[in-house]
Design a protein around this motif. Structure first.
Motif, PDB file in Angstrom:
ATOM      1  N   LYS A  92     -75.930   4.612  48.589  1.00  0.00           N
ATOM      2  CA  LYS A  92     -75.020   5.190  49.265  1.00  0.00           C
ATOM      3  C   LYS A  92     -75.684   6.703  49.592  1.00  0.00           C
ATOM      4  CE  LYS A  92     -71.310   2.789  49.193  1.00  0.00           C
ATOM      5  NZ  LYS A  92     -71.789   1.528  49.019  1.00  0.00           N
ATOM      6  N   ARG A  93     -76.827   6.732  49.941  1.00  0.00           N
ATOM      7  CA  ARG A  93     -77.745   7.944  50.010  1.00  0.00           C
ATOM      8  C   ARG A  93     -78.108   7.967  51.639  1.00  0.00           C
ATOM      9  NH1 ARG A  93     -80.287  12.175  47.235  1.00  0.00           N
ATOM     10  NH2 ARG A  93     -79.488  11.183  45.241  1.00  0.00           N
ATOM     11  N   VAL A  94     -77.959   9.007  52.298  1.00  0.00           N
ATOM     12  CA  VAL A  94     -78.546   9.401  53.522  1.00  0.00           C
ATOM     13  C   VAL A  94     -79.734  10.312  53.078  1.00  0.00           C
ATOM     14  CG1 VAL A  94     -78.054  10.635  55.554  1.00  0.00           C
ATOM     15  CG2 VAL A  94     -76.278   9.453  54.575  1.00  0.00           C
ATOM     16  N   ARG A  95     -80.888   9.749  54.001  1.00  0.00           N
ATOM     17  CA  ARG A  95     -82.116  10.827  53.679  1.00  0.00           C
ATOM     18  C   ARG A  95     -82.541  11.297  55.091  1.00  0.00           C
ATOM     19  NH1 ARG A  95     -85.516  12.172  49.853  1.00  0.00           N
ATOM     20  NH2 ARG A  95     -87.865  12.149  50.318  1.00  0.00           N
ATOM     21  N   LYS A  96     -82.638  12.328  55.307  1.00  0.00           N
ATOM     22  CA  LYS A  96     -83.342  12.986  56.584  1.00  0.00           C
ATOM     23  C   LYS A  96     -85.079  13.023  56.489  1.00  0.00           C
ATOM     24  CE  LYS A  96     -82.616  16.505  60.025  1.00  0.00           C
ATOM     25  NZ  LYS A  96     -84.082  16.732  60.644  1.00  0.00           N
ATOM     26  N   TRP A 137     -82.365  10.002  60.365  1.00  0.00           N
ATOM     27  CA  TRP A 137     -81.841   9.776  59.195  1.00  0.00           C
ATOM     28  C   TRP A 137     -81.769   8.314  59.060  1.00  0.00           C
ATOM     29  CZ3 TRP A 137     -80.177  12.995  62.854  1.00  0.00           C
ATOM     30  CH2 TRP A 137     -79.830  14.406  62.742  1.00  0.00           C
ATOM     31  N   ASN A 155     -86.259  12.870  67.502  1.00  0.00           N
ATOM     32  CA  ASN A 155     -86.859  13.927  67.071  1.00  0.00           C
ATOM     33  C   ASN A 155     -86.247  14.251  65.440  1.00  0.00           C
ATOM     34  OD1 ASN A 155     -89.079  14.696  68.539  1.00  0.00           O
ATOM     35  ND2 ASN A 155     -87.700  15.368  70.146  1.00  0.00           N
ATOM     36  N   ASP A 156     -84.976  13.636  65.400  1.00  0.00           N
ATOM     37  CA  ASP A 156     -84.183  14.049  64.193  1.00  0.00           C
ATOM     38  C   ASP A 156     -83.876  12.430  63.739  1.00  0.00           C
ATOM     39  OD1 ASP A 156     -84.031  16.717  63.715  1.00  0.00           O
ATOM     40  OD2 ASP A 156     -82.812  16.759  65.743  1.00  0.00           O
ATOM     41  N   ALA A 204     -88.546  13.812  58.117  1.00  0.00           N
ATOM     42  CA  ALA A 204     -89.524  14.672  58.953  1.00  0.00           C
ATOM     43  C   ALA A 204     -89.862  14.043  60.043  1.00  0.00           C
ATOM     44  CB  ALA A 204     -90.210  15.729  57.995  1.00  0.00           C
ATOM     45  N   THR A 205     -90.361  14.935  61.067  1.00  0.00           N
ATOM     46  CA  THR A 205     -91.169  14.293  62.297  1.00  0.00           C
ATOM     47  C   THR A 205     -92.218  13.434  61.921  1.00  0.00           C
ATOM     48  OG1 THR A 205     -90.484  16.039  63.533  1.00  0.00           O
ATOM     49  CG2 THR A 205     -92.161  14.888  64.626  1.00  0.00           C
ATOM     50  N   HIS A 206     -92.986  13.901  61.025  1.00  0.00           N
ATOM     51  CA  HIS A 206     -94.353  13.022  60.514  1.00  0.00           C
ATOM     52  C   HIS A 206     -93.930  11.438  60.242  1.00  0.00           C
ATOM     53  CE1 HIS A 206     -93.366  13.234  56.277  1.00  0.00           C
ATOM     54  NE2 HIS A 206     -93.272  14.671  56.502  1.00  0.00           N
ATOM     55  N   LEU A 217     -81.579  11.023  66.776  1.00  0.00           N
ATOM     56  CA  LEU A 217     -80.844  11.743  67.723  1.00  0.00           C
ATOM     57  C   LEU A 217     -81.802  12.761  68.435  1.00  0.00           C
ATOM     58  CD1 LEU A 217     -77.807  13.197  65.609  1.00  0.00           C
ATOM     59  CD2 LEU A 217     -77.861  10.972  67.311  1.00  0.00           C
ATOM     60  N   THR A 252     -73.379   9.389  64.244  1.00  0.00           N
ATOM     61  CA  THR A 252     -73.183  10.076  63.083  1.00  0.00           C
ATOM     62  C   THR A 252     -73.267   9.449  61.656  1.00  0.00           C
ATOM     63  OG1 THR A 252     -70.689   9.678  62.708  1.00  0.00           O
ATOM     64  CG2 THR A 252     -71.189  11.263  64.409  1.00  0.00           C
ATOM     65  N   GLU A 253     -73.563  10.349  60.598  1.00  0.00           N
ATOM     66  CA  GLU A 253     -73.672  10.017  59.262  1.00  0.00           C
ATOM     67  C   GLU A 253     -72.608   8.966  58.922  1.00  0.00           C
ATOM     68  OE1 GLU A 253     -74.725  12.583  56.277  1.00  0.00           O
ATOM     69  OE2 GLU A 253     -76.059  13.839  57.644  1.00  0.00           O
ATOM     70  N   LEU A 254     -71.542   9.043  59.158  1.00  0.00           N
ATOM     71  CA  LEU A 254     -70.466   8.380  59.102  1.00  0.00           C
ATOM     72  C   LEU A 254     -70.526   7.092  59.840  1.00  0.00           C
ATOM     73  CD1 LEU A 254     -66.941  10.306  58.721  1.00  0.00           C
ATOM     74  CD2 LEU A 254     -68.291   9.196  56.959  1.00  0.00           C
TER      75      LEU A 254
END
Lengths: 253, 392
Positions: free
Chosen positions: A104-108, A97, A94-95, A110-112, A90, A247-249
């Motif tokens: 069943k894991r969502v991980r955000k 996930w 820049n964002d 970082a920009t790097h 998104l 979205t995450e869903l």
């Protein structure tokens, strides 16, 4: 920068033939920019990585984008080891996930992490994400026109603006004068504007929903001797993608 | 077991069910450890077969069947991994109870149905549940305890009814019930998450049952160790985001047992990828349920830690990870796991190699550096494993 590759891969497009042959670099860039960002796109692409030792790895994935690349979603279909994994980007990537279906894991991220290779390919997360910072990130200069793939092209040089966080210091691109599709792009190293790092070649341009779209892409890493090719299996622009897909869903569906 | 295989086979027949997907992996592994001047090894063959079907639009059913076969040293005495000063105090007649057999297993890892609408999803059945932003440990995950030496390995499924709602793009809510014997022992969890700028923040509240084993007392009825269950409540949350190009995350929970002392757990981490592609990460983990003085570790502390009843043996831990893609399909890494309280640490070099399409090799070693009796001392033994995973 990121906007450029993403747009090229997802939705290279052109509207009107250029009447004015003497347009400035910024005008050409504006025209390309206007056309490479369809509001929505849904496609299926096959990515083949060729390693420096000649081995191949192939991925098939589905892509969705909305808001002229502001929102993008990638879902892996093949091979089995990455099947079901999804990447949501998104805010012009820049964002980010990632979704791992087995845990069943969502991980955000970082920009790097945008600099990291996507599944070991020659494309980074940043390359694959959308964005609308192309004009903001680079100064453009028009060079002498040249022919690429037998077609007359505008040649532009883009130099990174001060303070920009773009990953490449300089870019050369050759834009088809008739279709306004970039046919070749040279990327130069982040810290050395003379060090040629990658080359993207776009070919097999077909018109999809009124938009000229390359069906083949080849990214070659000049420094590592690796290459990644992409083939557009399906692409549509006249789609109505719901916002909740991004979205995450939506990643998990 | 044969019925389960037959069912999977029938389901896999083209036309037997619409839109049925069958996939999974076969995973042979060799693990060895050198402890107390003895070398022990354990080989395992694990097969996981997943089936997934979209029954009708918005309704998905999925399951995975796991078969696990062991070879090699299948009987392990847990006292071999406890400091001699503690092990020697165990009466001889009780020692057989400390034996842990690795028995072959066949089970349904997950079996669930999921109904999803635009912004709501309900999942019922045995399913993967994971919460929290920590990499090596997740204090807010009341269902699982990660193995810090292999933190990304999949966890067992849990029976639960889960509701997820996403009213806005970066706002989500989760409600979850994991049935116990009665309502009182049922795990209840609520979580709300929202995105603010470059950060995702969540708050979580849960009530759950925790079982602890007293490895020093025998239940004469079962002729095994005494197990006690208590109810606990936890209030916690997590965050993940970045400042400049440094990734930041934190996760913590304040635990309130109905009986017993309250405690808290917190983990916080940072990461960054250098221009040359080297990924660096560090985490600090504090668990006030654990002891700060290593001289006070007792048999229960050691064994509860081994059995995953407590998340750590030491109160303060530090973790580090460096990863680098050495060549195209081969990555190398080094993990460091340290007990800050007693100064012991483990070094875990690892290699990941995508040998062929759909064939991954993982080599991981663990070298423990610390005196006997310390969290990562010689007591646990050094060793490693070689794991191959063939996906289909």
């Amino acid at each position: 920068m990121k906007r450029f590759i993403a747009s090229t891969i997802m939705m290279l497009a052109a509207t009107l033939p250029l009447a004015a042959q003497e347009m400035s670099a910024d005008q050409i860039l504006d025209r390309v920019s206007e056309t490479v960002e369809p509001e929505q796109a849904h496609g299926k692409l096959r990515m083949t990585i060729t390693t420096s030792t000649g081995e191949h790895r192939t991925f098939l994935y589905e892509t969705f984008s909305k808001g002229s690349g502001d929102k993008a979603l990638i879902k892996y279909i093949e091979p089995s080891r990455v099947k079901g994994q999804a990447i949501l980007m998104l805010n012009d990537a820049n964002d980010i996930w990632t979704w791992f279906p087995r845990t069943k894991r969502v991980r955000k991220l970082a920009t790097h992490a945008k600099k990291q290779k996507l599944e070991g390919s020659d494309f980074s997360y940043e390359d694959m994400g959308g964005g609308d910072e192309f004009r903001e990130e680079f100064y453009a200069t028009r060079l002498k026109d040249e022919r690429v793939q037998g077609r007359p092209c505008y040649k532009l040089e883009l130099v990174r603006r001060e303070g920009s966080d773009a990953s490449y210091s300089r870019i050369l691109l050759w834009v088809d004068q008739e279709q306004l599709v970039p046919l070749t792009i040279h990327y130069y190293h982040d810290r050395d504007p003379q060090l040629w790092e990658k080359e993207l070649v776009c070919s097999d341009v077909r018109v999809v929903d009124g938009i000229p779209t390359p069906f083949r892409y080849s990214m070659h890493n000049q420094l590592e001797g690796t290459s990644t090719s992409m083939e557009t299996v399906e692409m549509r622009y006249d789609v109505d993608l719901p916002d909740d897909l991004f979205t995450e869903l939506g990643m998990q569906r | 077991m044969s019925r389960a295989i037959l069912a999977l086979t029938l389901l896999a027949v083209p036309g037997a069910a619409a839109d049925l997907d069958v996939f999974g992996y076969y995973e042979p592994q060799y693990a060895g450890t050198w402890a107390k001047e003895n070398y022990r090894h354990l080989m395992s063959n694990r097969l996981r077969v997943d089936i997934k079907s979209t029954v009708v639009e918005n309704v998905e059913a999925g399951a995975d069947f796991v078969g696990l076969l062991y070879h090699g040293t299948k009987i392990w005495n847990l006292l071999d991994f406890v400091p001699e000063s503690l092990a020697s105090t165990v009466p001889a007649k009780l020692r057989p109870l400390y034996v842990l057999p690795f028995a072959d297993r066949f089970y349904l890892g997950d079996a669930y149905a999921r109904v999803s609408f635009q912004r709501v999803a309900v999942t019922a059945g045995k399913q993967q549940l994971s919460f929290g932003t920590g990499y090596f440990a997740n204090p807010t995950d009341v269902f699982n305890i990660k193995d810090a030496f292999d933190p990304t390995y999949e966890q067992p499924g849990h029976n639960a009814l889960r509701l997820d709602a996403q009213p806005r793009s970066r706002v989500s809510m989760t409600g979850l019930l994991a049935p116990g014997a009665d309502w009182k022992s049922t795990t209840k969890l609520v979580r709300a998450k929202a995105g603010f700028g470059r950060f995702d923040l969540s708050v979580l509240g849960a009530e759950f049952e925790h079982t602890a084993t007293d490895f020093k007392a025998i239940d004469t009825l079962t002729m095994w160790f005494v197990r006690t269950t208590d109810r606990r409540r936890v209030l916690g949350g997590d965050m993940v985001g970045q400042v400049w190009e440094i990734g930041l995350w934190a996760e913590g929970g304040y635990f309130m047992p109905v009986q017993g002392e309250e405690y808290y757990e917190l983990i916080a981490g940072i990461d960054h990828t250098l221009d040359n592609g080297l990924y660096l990460m560090a985490e600090y983990h504090r668990n006030t349920q654990a002891r700060a003085d290593w001289r006070q570790y007792d048999t229960n502390d050691w064994l509860r830690s081994m059995f995953g009843e407590t998340r750590t043996l030491a109160r303060d831990q530090g973790y580090g990870l460096a990863r680098y893609q050495l060549i195209d399909l081969l990555g190398i890494g080094l993990m460091g796991i340290a007990s800050i309280n007693d100064g012991s640490f483990a070094l875990v070099p690892m290699v990941d190699w995508n040998l062929f399409e759909n064939v991954d090799l993982t080599l991981m070693a663990n070298v423990l550096v610390g005196d006997e009796g310390k969290a990562y001392g010689s007591t646990l033994g050094s060793g490693g494993f070689l794991r191959c995973r063939v996906w289909f």
